[in-house]
Design a protein around this motif. Structure first.
Motif, short mmCIF file in Angstrom:
data_model
loop_
_atom_site.label_atom_id
_atom_site.label_comp_id
_atom_site.label_asym_id
_atom_site.label_seq_id
_atom_site.Cartn_x
_atom_site.Cartn_y
_atom_site.Cartn_z
N GLU A 59 5.82 26.55 -22.27
CA GLU A 59 7.09 26.94 -21.67
C GLU A 59 7.35 26.25 -20.34
N ASP A 60 6.28 25.90 -19.59
CA ASP A 60 6.47 25.24 -18.31
C ASP A 60 5.42 24.15 -18.14
N GLY A 61 5.59 23.38 -17.08
CA GLY A 61 4.71 22.25 -16.82
C GLY A 61 5.53 21.02 -16.48
N LEU A 62 4.87 19.86 -16.50
CA LEU A 62 5.52 18.59 -16.18
C LEU A 62 5.48 17.70 -17.42
N LEU A 63 6.63 17.31 -17.88
CA LEU A 63 6.75 16.45 -19.06
C LEU A 63 6.98 15.01 -18.61
N LEU A 64 6.15 14.09 -19.10
CA LEU A 64 6.27 12.68 -18.80
C LEU A 64 6.53 11.91 -20.08
N SER A 65 7.47 10.99 -20.03
CA SER A 65 7.78 10.19 -21.22
C SER A 65 8.35 8.85 -20.78
N THR A 66 8.22 7.85 -21.62
CA THR A 66 8.86 6.56 -21.36
C THR A 66 10.31 6.55 -21.84
N SER A 67 10.73 7.59 -22.53
CA SER A 67 12.07 7.65 -23.12
C SER A 67 12.88 8.77 -22.49
N LEU A 89 10.32 23.29 -18.31
CA LEU A 89 9.62 22.04 -18.03
C LEU A 89 10.42 21.20 -17.05
N SER A 90 9.75 20.57 -16.12
CA SER A 90 10.37 19.48 -15.37
C SER A 90 10.00 18.18 -16.07
N ALA A 91 10.78 17.14 -15.87
CA ALA A 91 10.57 15.91 -16.63
C ALA A 91 10.74 14.70 -15.73
N ALA A 92 9.94 13.67 -16.01
CA ALA A 92 10.03 12.40 -15.30
C ALA A 92 9.84 11.27 -16.28
N THR A 93 10.52 10.17 -16.01
CA THR A 93 10.38 8.94 -16.78
C THR A 93 10.21 7.80 -15.78
N PRO A 94 9.85 6.60 -16.22
CA PRO A 94 9.71 5.49 -15.26
C PRO A 94 10.98 5.22 -14.46
N GLU A 95 12.16 5.55 -14.99
CA GLU A 95 13.41 5.34 -14.26
C GLU A 95 13.73 6.47 -13.30
N TYR A 96 13.37 7.70 -13.64
CA TYR A 96 13.74 8.87 -12.85
C TYR A 96 12.48 9.67 -12.53
N LYS A 97 12.01 9.50 -11.28
CA LYS A 97 10.71 10.08 -10.91
C LYS A 97 10.81 11.04 -9.73
N ALA A 98 12.00 11.56 -9.44
CA ALA A 98 12.17 12.40 -8.25
C ALA A 98 11.28 13.63 -8.29
N VAL A 99 11.04 14.21 -9.48
CA VAL A 99 10.25 15.45 -9.56
C VAL A 99 8.79 15.22 -9.21
N LEU A 100 8.34 13.97 -9.17
CA LEU A 100 6.94 13.69 -8.84
C LEU A 100 6.64 13.91 -7.37
N ARG A 101 7.68 14.13 -6.57
CA ARG A 101 7.44 14.39 -5.15
C ARG A 101 6.74 15.72 -4.94
N LEU A 102 6.88 16.63 -5.90
CA LEU A 102 6.22 17.93 -5.82
C LEU A 102 5.03 17.95 -6.77
N PRO A 103 3.92 18.58 -6.39
CA PRO A 103 2.76 18.64 -7.29
C PRO A 103 3.09 19.48 -8.52
N PRO A 104 2.60 19.08 -9.70
CA PRO A 104 2.89 19.84 -10.91
C PRO A 104 2.29 21.24 -10.84
N THR A 105 3.02 22.22 -11.34
CA THR A 105 2.58 23.62 -11.31
C THR A 105 2.03 24.08 -12.65
N GLY A 106 1.96 23.21 -13.61
CA GLY A 106 1.45 23.55 -14.94
C GLY A 106 0.82 22.33 -15.56
N PRO A 107 0.54 22.36 -16.83
CA PRO A 107 -0.06 21.21 -17.48
C PRO A 107 0.87 20.00 -17.45
N VAL A 108 0.28 18.82 -17.46
CA VAL A 108 1.04 17.58 -17.52
C VAL A 108 1.05 17.11 -18.97
#
Length: 521
Positions: free
Chosen positions: A421-429, A443-462
């Motif tokens: 239900e929560d965590g940090l989702l990473l994808s190339t797409s 879930l918060s999400a980051a991709t190589p183009e949009y990485k703003a959420v990486l400024r905060l430490p993940p609070t769940g599984p990656v």
């Protein structure tokens, strides 16, 4: 009793006197739209407004009912729109800001994205109608000219089917063009302020949305009748307001040049590309853009008709201004393409600065636009509008072997049930990340183009997710993104889980690979 037209002129003169400005005769003349009608007859502007809003409201309903997943550009908004930022990546931020503004009302949902897209398309048509009132003295002719935007495949199909930033660019340029014509014909202070705001909206919507406003400014300087409106200190105020509104994003772009240029490769910049290759790329895009509307306008103009001449007049000066502005905008783009050795050009990139060519073309053939031909032009636009609505709705029922299913039908709703239900989702797409976030909003999400959420430490599984077609090993770009998020290298021999679900109809199948990394406390 003072007539409405006289009241309007008196109001304009009062406005100019309060600003100590010269009378309207110093600028472009305009053809006032006639308002005389029989009692009880609904005015054309109201019919146009209700028809356009009703049509796009139906499109919202059909979009919400058709699929609970997102296309490529829609999914990108679920990745970008996780927080308010001055900039996000290669795309300007205005569309995402509006998406964030709607979220408190309708949430991160298909409905929100549908309301935003189709609402902007309604704004485009209504603003173009207002502009066409300056071209044609008859409101019916103006309505048909505005509806002629639907002759463009990039408007009646691509914008409704898939696009986002191009849609807001279209709306912003339509508003800027409309306000600019008001500015040079009426020279009211409010028109200068509105143009400044609209110009900023163009800059914040899509980078190619600035070409037509710049063409309008230069065209007005070149035309003696329009020049006095620009040689006015209020023009400086308008440009200053535009700069102030655009400044936060401009500063962000200056500090994040790599992110801004992340997609520049798709333009095919190559120093070895010759001028003929660049011209060929532009020519192919222009042919794809203009072929259908040119054929339709030609057929309408040549259709047999024994009626007399039209009863309305076209404002020759407004037509001249818009025609010159379109030519200048196209010249700007051509010079940039040649200077940058671009060998790839898509027709939809032309839309924000050439879409007005369709109603302007109708203004040039106005002597042939009898009532019968106007009815034909309107019937063609209505048929296109209804046909595109039907096609967008019915394509979900096509047999699986007839065509590739739309991206919005991919079964992410089924695959998302396998995620926490929560965590940090990473994808190339962006498409994968946005769709999974739609169904797992925790879930918060980051991709190589949009990485703003990486400024905060993940609070769940990656969670590392990628398309199965990209191989079983973690893609290099995704591995680098995960190391940036974790602050350390990925553990070796992480187990890979396969997530798989069929599209509606049973085929094809969408398969994703998933790696889950626990975050150390």
């Amino acid at each position: 009793m003072t007539s409405p037209g006289a009241q309007d002129r008196l109001s304009d003169q009062s406005d100019r006197r309060s600003d100590a400005r010269p009378p309207a005769g110093a600028g472009l003349s305009r053809t006032p739209p006639p308002e005389a009608r029989s009692p009880g007859v609904v005015p054309v502007p109201l019919i146009f407004l209700l028809s356009v809003c009703g049509y796009f409201a139906l499109q919202v309903v059909f979009r919400v009912l058709s699929a609970d997943n997102l296309g490529l550009d829609e999914a990108e908004q679920l990745v970008m729109g996780q927080s308010l930022q001055a900039g996000y990546g290669p795309q300007p931020p205005l569309y995402t800001w509006l998406f964030l503004a709607l979220q408190p009302i309708t949430g991160e949902s298909v409905l929100t994205l549908a309301l935003l897209k189709f609402g902007l398309l309604a704004v485009t048509l209504c603003a173009t109608f207002r502009l066409c009132r300056q071209l044609f003295g008859d409101p019916l002719a103006a309505a048909v000219a505005a509806l002629s935007l639907l002759y463009l495949p990039q408007v009646f199909w691509e914008s409704q089917r898939a696009l986002t930033h191009s849609v807001i660019a279209l709306a912003a340029v339509a508003l800027a063009s409309t306000v600019f014509v008001d500015l040079v014909t009426r020279r009211r202070t409010r028109d200068y302020w509105l143009f400044g705001a609209a110009l900023a909206a163009c800059a914040l919507s899509k980078h190619n949305a600035l070409f037509l406003p710049l063409g309008l400014l230069l065209a007005a300087l070149l035309l003696p009748a329009a020049r006095p409106a620009l040689l006015d200190r209020r023009t400086v105020w308008a440009l200053g307001l535009s700069f102030l509104l655009f400044a936060p994003n401009l500063i962000w772009m200056a500090l994040n040049g790599e992110a801004v240029l992340a997609r520049s490769a798709k333009l095919g910049f190559d120093p070895s590309t010759g001028a003929l290759d660049s011209l060929s790329a532009v020519g192919r895009a222009l042919l794809s853009f203009a072929l259908l509307p040119a054929l339709l306008i030609g057929l309408i103009a040549l259709a047999p008709d024994r009626e007399g001449k039209p009863t309305w007049q076209v404002s020759l000066q407004v037509r001249r201004l818009l025609t010159l502005a379109l030519g200048l905008a196209a010249s700007f783009v051509l010079l940039i393409v040649l200077a940058a050795s671009v060998d790839n050009m898509k027709d939809r990139w032309l839309t924000p600065f050439l879409f007005l060519a369709v109603p302007v073309a109708l203004a040039w053939i106005a002597p042939r636009l009898t009532r019968r031909r106007l009815r034909m032009a309107a019937a063609v636009a209505v048929a296109i509008a209804v046909g595109s609505m039907a096609a967008l709705w019915l394509r979900q029922f096509l047999p699986a072997d007839w065509a590739d299913p739309p991206n919005m039908e991919a079964p992410f709703d089924l695959l998302a049930t396998e995620l926490p239900e929560d965590g940090l989702l990473l994808s190339t797409s962006n498409w994968v990340a946005g769709n999974l976030r739609l169904h797992r909003p925790g879930l918060s999400a980051a991709t190589p183009e949009y990485k703003a959420v990486l400024r905060l430490p993940p609070t769940g599984p990656v969670l590392l997710v990628w398309r199965a077609r990209d191989g079983e090993a973690v893609p290099q770009a995704l591995e680098a993104l995960a190391e940036e998020a974790l602050g350390r290298s990925l553990p070796a021999d992480l187990p890979v889980t396969i997530l798989e679900a069929p599209y509606p109809g049973g085929v094809p199948t969408l398969a994703l690979h998933l790696v889950q990394v626990a975050v150390s406390p």
